[in-house]
Design a protein around this motif. Structure first.
Motif, PDB file in Angstrom:
ATOM      1  N   GLY A  19      -2.772   1.140 -16.390  1.00  0.00           N
ATOM      2  CA  GLY A  19      -1.854   0.481 -16.445  1.00  0.00           C
ATOM      3  C   GLY A  19      -0.597  -0.181 -16.476  1.00  0.00           C
ATOM      4  N   PHE A  20       0.389   0.442 -17.095  1.00  0.00           N
ATOM      5  CA  PHE A  20       1.674  -0.228 -17.211  1.00  0.00           C
ATOM      6  C   PHE A  20       2.599   0.060 -16.033  1.00  0.00           C
ATOM      7  N   ASP A  21       2.293   1.059 -15.229  1.00  0.00           N
ATOM      8  CA  ASP A  21       3.101   1.368 -14.053  1.00  0.00           C
ATOM      9  C   ASP A  21       2.617   0.481 -12.909  1.00  0.00           C
ATOM     10  N   PRO A  22       3.475  -0.434 -12.428  1.00  0.00           N
ATOM     11  CA  PRO A  22       3.025  -1.379 -11.407  1.00  0.00           C
ATOM     12  C   PRO A  22       2.640  -0.717 -10.078  1.00  0.00           C
ATOM     13  N   VAL A  23       3.257   0.409  -9.753  1.00  0.00           N
ATOM     14  CA  VAL A  23       2.899   1.101  -8.504  1.00  0.00           C
ATOM     15  C   VAL A  23       1.514   1.720  -8.648  1.00  0.00           C
ATOM     16  N   ARG A  24       1.257   2.375  -9.763  1.00  0.00           N
ATOM     17  CA  ARG A  24      -0.076   2.959  -9.987  1.00  0.00           C
ATOM     18  C   ARG A  24      -1.141   1.866 -10.046  1.00  0.00           C
ATOM     19  N   ARG A  25      -0.797   0.719 -10.626  1.00  0.00           N
ATOM     20  CA  ARG A  25      -1.736  -0.404 -10.689  1.00  0.00           C
ATOM     21  C   ARG A  25      -2.080  -0.893  -9.281  1.00  0.00           C
ATOM     22  N   GLU A  26      -1.078  -0.951  -8.406  1.00  0.00           N
ATOM     23  CA  GLU A  26      -1.315  -1.376  -7.021  1.00  0.00           C
ATOM     24  C   GLU A  26      -2.159  -0.353  -6.285  1.00  0.00           C
ATOM     25  N   ILE A  27      -1.919   0.934  -6.508  1.00  0.00           N
ATOM     26  CA  ILE A  27      -2.733   1.984  -5.891  1.00  0.00           C
ATOM     27  C   ILE A  27      -4.183   1.838  -6.343  1.00  0.00           C
ATOM     28  N   ALA A  28      -4.393   1.608  -7.633  1.00  0.00           N
ATOM     29  CA  ALA A  28      -5.755   1.436  -8.160  1.00  0.00           C
ATOM     30  C   ALA A  28      -6.413   0.199  -7.563  1.00  0.00           C
ATOM     31  N   SER A  31      -7.251   0.866  -3.896  1.00  0.00           N
ATOM     32  CA  SER A  31      -8.314   1.876  -3.801  1.00  0.00           C
ATOM     33  C   SER A  31      -9.665   1.261  -4.135  1.00  0.00           C
ATOM     34  N   LEU A  32      -9.725   0.494  -5.209  1.00  0.00           N
ATOM     35  CA  LEU A  32     -10.986  -0.163  -5.593  1.00  0.00           C
ATOM     36  C   LEU A  32     -11.455  -1.117  -4.492  1.00  0.00           C
ATOM     37  N   HIS A  33     -10.521  -1.865  -3.948  1.00  0.00           N
ATOM     38  CA  HIS A  33     -10.862  -2.804  -2.879  1.00  0.00           C
ATOM     39  C   HIS A  33     -11.465  -2.064  -1.678  1.00  0.00           C
ATOM     40  N   ARG A  34     -10.824  -0.966  -1.272  1.00  0.00           N
ATOM     41  CA  ARG A  34     -11.320  -0.184  -0.123  1.00  0.00           C
ATOM     42  C   ARG A  34     -12.672   0.459  -0.420  1.00  0.00           C
ATOM     43  N   LEU A  35     -12.856   0.948  -1.649  1.00  0.00           N
ATOM     44  CA  LEU A  35     -14.136   1.571  -2.014  1.00  0.00           C
ATOM     45  C   LEU A  35     -15.263   0.547  -2.010  1.00  0.00           C
ATOM     46  N   VAL A  36     -15.016  -0.624  -2.537  1.00  0.00           N
ATOM     47  CA  VAL A  36     -16.047  -1.667  -2.564  1.00  0.00           C
ATOM     48  C   VAL A  36     -16.369  -2.119  -1.144  1.00  0.00           C
ATOM     49  N   ARG A  75     -15.302  10.709  -2.522  1.00  0.00           N
ATOM     50  CA  ARG A  75     -14.784   9.566  -1.758  1.00  0.00           C
ATOM     51  C   ARG A  75     -13.673   8.855  -2.546  1.00  0.00           C
ATOM     52  N   ILE A  76     -13.851   8.753  -3.863  1.00  0.00           N
ATOM     53  CA  ILE A  76     -12.835   8.123  -4.700  1.00  0.00           C
ATOM     54  C   ILE A  76     -11.525   8.892  -4.589  1.00  0.00           C
ATOM     55  N   GLU A  77     -11.585  10.221  -4.724  1.00  0.00           N
ATOM     56  CA  GLU A  77     -10.375  11.047  -4.623  1.00  0.00           C
ATOM     57  C   GLU A  77      -9.720  10.906  -3.259  1.00  0.00           C
ATOM     58  N   GLU A  78     -10.543  10.870  -2.222  1.00  0.00           N
ATOM     59  CA  GLU A  78     -10.019  10.734  -0.854  1.00  0.00           C
ATOM     60  C   GLU A  78      -9.293   9.399  -0.679  1.00  0.00           C
ATOM     61  N   ILE A  79      -9.907   8.314  -1.124  1.00  0.00           N
ATOM     62  CA  ILE A  79      -9.316   6.973  -0.973  1.00  0.00           C
ATOM     63  C   ILE A  79      -8.041   6.854  -1.812  1.00  0.00           C
ATOM     64  N   LYS A 107      -5.235   8.783  -0.097  1.00  0.00           N
ATOM     65  CA  LYS A 107      -4.796   8.064   1.104  1.00  0.00           C
ATOM     66  C   LYS A 107      -3.980   6.817   0.726  1.00  0.00           C
ATOM     67  N   THR A 108      -4.452   6.085  -0.271  1.00  0.00           N
ATOM     68  CA  THR A 108      -3.749   4.883  -0.721  1.00  0.00           C
ATOM     69  C   THR A 108      -2.392   5.236  -1.321  1.00  0.00           C
ATOM     70  N   THR A 109      -2.341   6.305  -2.103  1.00  0.00           N
ATOM     71  CA  THR A 109      -1.074   6.754  -2.690  1.00  0.00           C
ATOM     72  C   THR A 109      -0.062   7.075  -1.602  1.00  0.00           C
ATOM     73  N   LYS A 110      -0.478   7.790  -0.580  1.00  0.00           N
ATOM     74  CA  LYS A 110       0.404   8.129   0.543  1.00  0.00           C
ATOM     75  C   LYS A 110       0.901   6.857   1.230  1.00  0.00           C
ATOM     76  N   ASN A 111      -0.028   5.901   1.464  1.00  0.00           N
ATOM     77  CA  ASN A 111       0.350   4.645   2.126  1.00  0.00           C
ATOM     78  C   ASN A 111       1.365   3.858   1.299  1.00  0.00           C
ATOM     79  N   ILE A 112       1.144   3.787  -0.010  1.00  0.00           N
ATOM     80  CA  ILE A 112       2.054   3.044  -0.885  1.00  0.00           C
ATOM     81  C   ILE A 112       3.426   3.725  -0.934  1.00  0.00           C
ATOM     82  N   GLU A 113       3.452   5.053  -1.031  1.00  0.00           N
ATOM     83  CA  GLU A 113       4.732   5.767  -1.042  1.00  0.00           C
ATOM     84  C   GLU A 113       5.505   5.535   0.264  1.00  0.00           C
ATOM     85  N   ASP A 114       4.797   5.548   1.379  1.00  0.00           N
ATOM     86  CA  ASP A 114       5.436   5.258   2.672  1.00  0.00           C
ATOM     87  C   ASP A 114       5.960   3.826   2.707  1.00  0.00           C
TER      88      ASP A 114
END
Length: 178
Positions: free
Chosen positions: A1-10, A13-18, A27-31, A34-41
């Motif tokens: 929660g309280f970290d807005p970047v981590r919240r966006e990654i979550a 990630s949930l959206h892509r998994l669903v 698959r969860i770890e992979e997504i 990948k999402t963390t890398k994309n957000i950092e970029d």
């Protein structure tokens, strides 16, 4: 929660998994990776685009990254990056220092470590650490009167901060209050 970047990654990630339908630990770890890398970029790209748009040059890469992180944070319902861009623009001066100070004035809000200090002081300390000009550091630290203002840019940044936050629709407060 309280970290807005981590919240966006979550969230992403949930959206892509669903969407994908394959939900298992590997698959969860992979997504998530990948999402963390994309957000950092994306954070770096947003920071670089913002400083280029404002004509700010020579900003330390870590400060550019923090500017990008502002995109994922809000203050009183107002997007922090948009607010900081408005403060930089409201200055209306052709002074590079003023724009730079306006952009960086709330940088302390995105410092990931929990500190017992006000965000203006944290931001000023970050600016000092990354060797920003003393005028910029003072404007950041003084924009909420935590320290004494020592340059003309400091009260200008403080005024522009107030203008950006007080305009109708900028924040969640009721319109009648304006």
């Amino acid at each position: 929660g309280f970290d807005p970047v981590r919240r966006e990654i979550a969230r992403l990630s949930l959206h892509r998994l669903v969407q994908d339908g394959r939900i298992h630990p590997a698959r969860i770890e992979e997504i998530v990776a990948k999402t963390t890398k994309n957000i950092e970029d994306e954070i770096i790209e947003i920071g670089e685009r913002t400083v280029i748009d404002l004509g700010i040059h020579g900003l330390h890469p870590e400060l550019v990254r923090m500017v990008g992180r502002m995109r994922f944070r809000s203050s009183y319902g107002q997007n922090l990056l948009q607010h900081s861009r408005e403060v930089a623009t409201e200055l209306g001066l052709n002074v590079k220092q003023a724009k730079r100070a306006g952009l960086l004035h709330d940088i302390g809000k995105v410092w990931p470590e929990e500190l017992e200090k006000p965000h203006a002081i944290v931001g000023m300390e970050l600016a000092l650490k990354y060797k920003e000009h003393p005028v910029i550091c003072n404007a950041i630290g003084a924009h909420h009167d935590e320290i004494e203002m020592t340059s003309i840019i400091s009260p200008i940044v403080q005024s522009c901060d107030a203008i950006s936050g007080a305009r109708p629709g900028a924040r969640r407060e009721v319109m009648e209050q304006y």
